[in-house]
Design a protein around this motif. Structure first.
Motif, PDB file in Angstrom:
ATOM      1  N   LEU A 106       0.831  -1.204   0.000  1.00  0.00           N
ATOM      2  CA  LEU A 106       0.000   0.000   0.000  1.00  0.00           C
ATOM      3  C   LEU A 106       0.874   1.267   0.000  1.00  0.00           C
ATOM      4  O   LEU A 106       0.892   2.035   0.962  1.00  0.00           O
ATOM      5  N   ALA A 107       1.576   1.454  -1.108  1.00  0.00           N
ATOM      6  CA  ALA A 107       2.458   2.618  -1.247  1.00  0.00           C
ATOM      7  C   ALA A 107       1.662   3.845  -1.662  1.00  0.00           C
ATOM      8  O   ALA A 107       2.121   4.966  -1.519  1.00  0.00           O
ATOM      9  N   GLN A 108       0.476   3.620  -2.209  1.00  0.00           N
ATOM     10  CA  GLN A 108      -0.420   4.721  -2.604  1.00  0.00           C
ATOM     11  C   GLN A 108      -1.771   4.475  -1.944  1.00  0.00           C
ATOM     12  O   GLN A 108      -2.270   3.357  -1.986  1.00  0.00           O
ATOM     13  N   LEU A 109      -2.340   5.505  -1.348  1.00  0.00           N
ATOM     14  CA  LEU A 109      -3.666   5.350  -0.736  1.00  0.00           C
ATOM     15  C   LEU A 109      -4.717   5.580  -1.816  1.00  0.00           C
ATOM     16  O   LEU A 109      -4.678   6.593  -2.517  1.00  0.00           O
ATOM     17  N   HIS A 110      -5.659   4.641  -1.912  1.00  0.00           N
ATOM     18  CA  HIS A 110      -6.663   4.730  -2.976  1.00  0.00           C
ATOM     19  C   HIS A 110      -8.069   4.853  -2.424  1.00  0.00           C
ATOM     20  O   HIS A 110      -8.992   4.250  -2.969  1.00  0.00           O
ATOM     21  N   ASN A 111      -8.232   5.624  -1.342  1.00  0.00           N
ATOM     22  CA  ASN A 111      -9.574   5.704  -0.755  1.00  0.00           C
ATOM     23  C   ASN A 111     -10.571   6.408  -1.672  1.00  0.00           C
ATOM     24  O   ASN A 111     -11.760   6.407  -1.410  1.00  0.00           O
ATOM     25  N   HIS A 112     -10.089   6.975  -2.782  1.00  0.00           N
ATOM     26  CA  HIS A 112     -10.987   7.582  -3.780  1.00  0.00           C
ATOM     27  C   HIS A 112     -11.329   6.583  -4.892  1.00  0.00           C
ATOM     28  O   HIS A 112     -12.004   6.934  -5.846  1.00  0.00           O
ATOM     29  N   LEU A 113     -10.825   5.332  -4.779  1.00  0.00           N
ATOM     30  CA  LEU A 113     -11.094   4.328  -5.829  1.00  0.00           C
ATOM     31  C   LEU A 113     -11.885   3.149  -5.259  1.00  0.00           C
ATOM     32  O   LEU A 113     -11.833   2.874  -4.053  1.00  0.00           O
ATOM     33  N   ASN A 114     -12.545   2.404  -6.168  1.00  0.00           N
ATOM     34  CA  ASN A 114     -13.348   1.264  -5.711  1.00  0.00           C
ATOM     35  C   ASN A 114     -12.498   0.122  -5.157  1.00  0.00           C
ATOM     36  O   ASN A 114     -12.993  -0.739  -4.442  1.00  0.00           O
ATOM     37  N   SER A 115     -11.218   0.108  -5.503  1.00  0.00           N
ATOM     38  CA  SER A 115     -10.363  -1.010  -5.089  1.00  0.00           C
ATOM     39  C   SER A 115      -9.851  -0.864  -3.653  1.00  0.00           C
ATOM     40  O   SER A 115      -9.177  -1.760  -3.141  1.00  0.00           O
ATOM     41  N   HIS A 116     -10.178   0.264  -2.990  1.00  0.00           N
ATOM     42  CA  HIS A 116      -9.574   0.575  -1.687  1.00  0.00           C
ATOM     43  C   HIS A 116      -9.724  -0.554  -0.662  1.00  0.00           C
ATOM     44  O   HIS A 116      -8.742  -0.989  -0.053  1.00  0.00           O
ATOM     45  N   GLU A 117     -10.975  -1.042  -0.496  1.00  0.00           N
ATOM     46  CA  GLU A 117     -11.237  -2.070   0.529  1.00  0.00           C
ATOM     47  C   GLU A 117     -10.384  -3.307   0.296  1.00  0.00           C
ATOM     48  O   GLU A 117      -9.748  -3.825   1.208  1.00  0.00           O
ATOM     49  N   GLU A 118     -10.391  -3.763  -0.960  1.00  0.00           N
ATOM     50  CA  GLU A 118      -9.643  -4.985  -1.268  1.00  0.00           C
ATOM     51  C   GLU A 118      -8.145  -4.762  -1.084  1.00  0.00           C
ATOM     52  O   GLU A 118      -7.429  -5.625  -0.569  1.00  0.00           O
ATOM     53  N   GLU A 119      -7.675  -3.591  -1.491  1.00  0.00           N
ATOM     54  CA  GLU A 119      -6.248  -3.293  -1.323  1.00  0.00           C
ATOM     55  C   GLU A 119      -5.860  -3.322   0.166  1.00  0.00           C
ATOM     56  O   GLU A 119      -4.795  -3.842   0.520  1.00  0.00           O
ATOM     57  N   LEU A 120      -6.745  -2.759   1.014  1.00  0.00           N
ATOM     58  CA  LEU A 120      -6.447  -2.746   2.459  1.00  0.00           C
ATOM     59  C   LEU A 120      -6.317  -4.160   2.992  1.00  0.00           C
ATOM     60  O   LEU A 120      -5.379  -4.491   3.719  1.00  0.00           O
ATOM     61  N   THR A 121      -7.287  -5.013   2.605  1.00  0.00           N
ATOM     62  CA  THR A 121      -7.278  -6.388   3.107  1.00  0.00           C
ATOM     63  C   THR A 121      -6.018  -7.115   2.645  1.00  0.00           C
ATOM     64  O   THR A 121      -5.386  -7.830   3.425  1.00  0.00           O
ATOM     65  N   LEU A 122      -5.664  -6.896   1.375  1.00  0.00           N
ATOM     66  CA  LEU A 122      -4.502  -7.622   0.843  1.00  0.00           C
ATOM     67  C   LEU A 122      -3.178  -6.994   1.287  1.00  0.00           C
ATOM     68  O   LEU A 122      -2.128  -7.615   1.176  1.00  0.00           O
ATOM     69  N   ALA A 123      -3.235  -5.770   1.794  1.00  0.00           N
ATOM     70  CA  ALA A 123      -1.990  -5.139   2.271  1.00  0.00           C
ATOM     71  C   ALA A 123      -1.713  -5.504   3.726  1.00  0.00           C
ATOM     72  O   ALA A 123      -0.572  -5.769   4.095  1.00  0.00           O
ATOM     73  N   PHE A 124      -2.761  -5.495   4.560  1.00  0.00           N
ATOM     74  CA  PHE A 124      -2.506  -5.635   5.994  1.00  0.00           C
ATOM     75  C   PHE A 124      -2.855  -7.015   6.533  1.00  0.00           C
ATOM     76  O   PHE A 124      -2.596  -7.305   7.699  1.00  0.00           O
ATOM     77  N   GLY A 125      -3.433  -7.872   5.695  1.00  0.00           N
ATOM     78  CA  GLY A 125      -3.682  -9.269   6.055  1.00  0.00           C
ATOM     79  C   GLY A 125      -4.326  -9.392   7.416  1.00  0.00           C
ATOM     80  O   GLY A 125      -5.304  -8.697   7.728  1.00  0.00           O
TER      81      GLY A 125
END
Ligand SMILES: Cc1cc2nc3c(=O)[nH]c(=O)nc-3n(C[C@H](O)[C@H](O)[C@H](O)COP(=O)(O)OP(=O)(O)OC[C@H]3O[C@@H](n4cnc5c(N)ncnc54)[C@H](O)[C@@H]3O)c2cc1C
Length: 426
Positions: free
Chosen positions: A385-404
């Motif tokens: 998670l080098a870029q925060l994407h809270n303005h994109l639809n992928s944010h939730e999934e990225e969070l889960t896959l980043a912080f496990g």
């Protein structure tokens, strides 16, 4: 800074074009007042350090620009620890250190700011020296509720332990870091083997690289063509001889050149011939970073997948690139952190841009990123998670896959220390 308007002069074009509600330069009590943010618009405080991401400024939002008042760099010549402000960019850091023959494992660009360090920080030197977060000695800053924090490695009480771990990888969600103390390293010469290769050659080079020792790393980028960098730090003559044995294996690739650099500062990654769009002021862009382990026997299927991805790219800006980590980044002796995917040895990223204001092109470009990400998931299942994407639809999934399995701890920290959601949402 441009006078009389609320625009930021920064590298990321999306953020540079954002029409800010307000620009502030100092962390004081007033910014933690929840009434400053409109919850209907999911408004929160954007923080800008290097200004290289699309989340440091948004239309109608307030940005805290750390570059002006949090830009000091001081090296303690006895301890070789460097203290930097939260608004320091990595180029300025290594330029300062070079005066004392010291360096720091910065990434492939000198432009990123403290966001590089706080989100992990993958460097071509990481295999030998760990991630940027592994080199943090202490931090100062403020939690989202306005509380001042000052934490020093090995002097953290059990109540603060979780905050310390989360600062290393997830700081932007619950804190504003105004000062970071870092270990530095001796500045050594670097050999770089670089040049254009074709897909078959890339496949062979990836195979070789998965056997590299810790002082050598591969980075490649597939834009219009494929360009590779094999980066080798030379600490002494003995290491040089050992390194040469590996570098000789690359002699069979005729287009590759061997270059010698006195130190890391002298290297500029990504040659102009690649015609990358990152700084093109007519384009907006997004990038998503993945993590995964060695490809081993899957190199042929990965190359096939990469080929398909590149054939389906909607415009010439799109590219896939990758950098190698491993060795020291796998070790946990720097203490636990929120960079949880320690087994990772590759960090690929997918980039796409579109003519700004062209919403249709934007949708097509983002779809290409998501489709490419889906295809690459079997090789690289996790997110950096080098870029925060809270303005994109992928944010939730990225969070889960980043912080496990640490995502719930992060949510707890956020609830306690940023209860009004003043900092970027989880
Ligand atoms: C050309 C280029 C090359 C790159 N190469 C690499 C690489 O080799 N390795 C790698 O790991 N990454 C790399 N990155 C990714 C980059 O490190 C991250 O995107 C990083 O988050 C950018 O930080 P910044 O300070 O420049 O960005 P900003 O846009 O200023 O900040 C990014 C986010 O971090 C938060 N933030 C920044 N500073 C602070 C602070 N002091 N306190 C609290 N929150 C803060 C902000 O909320 C913001 O949303 C690269 C990026 C670019 C553009």
């Amino acid at each position: 800074m441009k006078p009389n308007n609320n625009l930021l002069e920064i590298p990321n074009i999306n953020s540079k074009d954002a029409k800010l509600n307000k620009l502030i330069y100092v962390v004081d009590d007033s910014i933690f007042n929840k009434d400053n943010y409109s919850k209907e618009n999911f408004e929160h405080l954007c923080v800008c350090s290097g200004g290289t991401t699309s989340s440091c400024a948004k239309n109608g939002f307030t940005t805290l620009d750390l570059r002006k008042n949090y830009s000091k760099i001081h090296l303690d010549k006895e301890s070789n620890l460097v203290t930097i402000g939260g608004g320091v960019i990595m180029g300025d850091l290594i330029n300062h250190l070079q005066k004392y023959n010291r360096s720091f494992p910065i990434g492939l660009s000198k432009l990123p700011g403290a966001g590089y360090i706080l989100t992990g920080g993958v460097s071509p030197l990481s295999r030998a020296y760990g991630l940027a977060i592994d080199n943090i000695e202490s931090i100062k800053g403020f939690l989202g509720n306005g509380t001042f924090i000052s934490l020093k490695k090995n002097q953290i009480n059990s109540k603060k332990q979780l905050i310390w771990e989360a600062i290393k990888g997830a700081a932007p969600f619950f804190s504003i870091i105004t000062e970071i103390e870092l270990k530095t390293i001796k500045s050594n010469p670097i050999k770089v083997i670089e040049g254009f290769v074709n897909l078959n050659e890339l496949s062979e080079i990836i195979k070789l690289s998965e056997e590299f020792p810790e002082n050598i790393s591969l980075q490649w980028i597939y834009a219009q063509k494929i360009y590779i960098y094999i980066f080798a730090e030379i600490k002494n003559d003995l290491e040089d001889k050992k390194t040469e044995k590996y570098l000789m294996l690359l002699d069979k690739f005729p287009a590759l050149e061997k270059n010698f650099y006195e130190n890391f500062n002298k290297i500029n990654f990504f040659p102009k011939e690649l015609n990358l769009y990152e700084l093109n002021t007519n384009y907006h862009s997004e990038v998503i970073s993945l993590l995964g382990e060695d490809l081993k026997n899957n190199i042929p299927s990965f190359i096939k997948c990469l080929n398909e991805i590149m054939k389906s790219k909607p415009n010439n800006s799109c590219y896939v690139a990758s950098q190698q980590l491993g060795y020291k980044t796998k070790k946990l002796n720097h203490g636990s952190s929120f960079f949880v995917h320690r087994k990772s040895t590759w960090k690929p990223w997918i980039y796409a841009s579109w003519k700004k204001n062209n919403l249709q092109e934007k949708e097509v470009a983002l779809n290409w990123i998501y489709q490419s990400w889906n295809k690459l998931k079997s090789f690289y299942p996790n997110i950096h998670l080098a870029q925060l994407h809270n303005h994109l639809n992928s944010h939730e999934e990225e969070l889960t896959l980043a912080f496990g399995n640490r995502i719930n701890e992060l949510k707890t920290l956020k609830n306690i220390f940023d209860p009004h959601g003043i900092l970027p949402p989880l």
